[in-house]
Write an enzyme that holds these catalytic residues in place. Structure first.
Site, PDB file in Angstrom:
ATOM      1  CD  GLU A 102       4.196  -5.294 -10.270  1.00 58.58           C
ATOM      2  OE1 GLU A 102       3.511  -5.918 -11.094  1.00 58.58           O
ATOM      3  OE2 GLU A 102       3.797  -4.269  -9.680  1.00 58.58           O
ATOM      4  CG  HIS A 113       5.917  -2.342  -7.193  1.00 57.68           C
ATOM      5  ND1 HIS A 113       4.968  -3.331  -7.319  1.00 57.68           N
ATOM      6  CD2 HIS A 113       5.772  -1.845  -5.939  1.00 57.68           C
ATOM      7  CE1 HIS A 113       4.281  -3.419  -6.185  1.00 57.68           C
ATOM      8  NE2 HIS A 113       4.763  -2.536  -5.331  1.00 57.68           N
ATOM      9  N   GLY A 125       0.863  -1.180   0.000  1.00 61.06           N
ATOM     10  CA  GLY A 125       0.000   0.000   0.000  1.00 61.06           C
ATOM     11  C   GLY A 125       0.895   1.223   0.000  1.00 61.06           C
ATOM     12  CB  SER A 130       4.302  -3.531  -2.186  1.00 59.47           C
ATOM     13  OG  SER A 130       4.243  -2.240  -2.737  1.00 59.47           O
ATOM     14  CB  ALA A 131       4.248  -0.599   1.701  1.00 66.01           C
TER      15      ALA A 131
END
Length: 262
Positions: free
Chosen positions: A201, A167, A95, A130-131
């Site tokens: 990714e 990413h 997020g 991700s985060a």
């Protein structure tokens, strides 16, 4: 800071590939990783979610992993620090990285999580994407996210001695004249002078027994990639003798980052 030899981390670039169900591509990686520690229940931290309710976020993760693990959302616990202390494994979703770190500071969880994950006697597994992977580094300076809220500091969990840039891709629209991701990472390392791992990714980093292994499962259907081609890439930025060095790591079964871990 070299990671503890017995620390176990699974740092995924992302949760979902195009044209695939949620968490499908890393599901086997997650299962294999947690089964080593005989984990039955995961403490899930949804703090990076901003435009999604935390209950909805947690339900997505529960649904994706329901056949293998019980998922316990931390915001359903009356005492967050106690929940971390009692956790079998910690999972932090993606997020907004700034919002995630803000909430980790707000609830005094950075030290609690770090102590459990890097415990010299009985560490617990850590999974992020991700985060959730960004905050595993020394700071969040290589996140792609907009700073929609300011945490007290950009210093993060410091579970690994390098910054992460999930990413990662080098795709550019025709006639693009703006800054590229490469430009920004070049600027970043000139300031930080700390190794940066940029990974596409569909790629993860599995850390255990002091080894930092790149994991990139094979995809039979390439429709989840740009231009329907498996264009996954891992690059490493280092800075020595006032020079930027960029190395590409081939995505082989034996690919590691051990050479860059100091």
């Amino acid at each position: 800071m070299a990671v503890q030899q017995n620390a176990r981390l699974l740092l995924l670039s992302n949760s979902t590939m195009a044209n695939q169900p949620y968490l499908q591509w890393p599901k086997k990686l997650i299962k294999d990783f947690l089964n080593v520690s005989q984990v039955k229940e995961i403490l899930f931290i949804p703090f990076a979610g901003v435009s999604i309710e935390w209950d909805d976020y947690s339900d997505k993760v529960k649904h994706a992993l329901e056949n293998d693990f019980k998922v316990k959302p931390i915001h359903h616990c009356s005492n967050y620090e106690e929940a971390v202390q009692n956790a079998e494994a910690i999972m932090i979703g993606g997020g907004n990285t700034f919002h995630l770190l803000y909430k980790l500071y707000e609830h005094n969880l950075l030290d609690s999580i770090k102590k459990r994950v890097l415990d010299p006697v009985k560490p617990i597994p850590y999974i992020g994407w991700s985060a959730g992977s960004n905050v595993a580094g020394p700071d969040i300076g290589t996140t792609n996210d907009m700073p929609i809220i300011w945490p007290p500091s950009d210093l993060a969990l410091n579970l690994v001695p390098y910054n992460l840039n999930p990413h990662y891709n080098e795709w550019q629209p025709p006639n693009l004249k703006a800054e590229t991701r490469i430009d920004r990472l070049n600027e970043c390392i000139q300031i930080k002078k700390r190794t940066i791992i940029a990974y596409a990714e569909g790629v993860g980093i599995r850390v255990e027994n002091g080894q930092h292994q790149i994991v990139a499962p094979k995809f039979h259907d390439h429709s989840c990639f740009i231009d329907n081609k498996d264009n996954r890439i891992v690059k490493v930025w280092t800075y020595e003798n006032d020079k930027i060095q960029i190395d590409e790591i081939p995505l082989t079964d034996s690919a590691t980052l051990n050479h860059y871990v100091k």
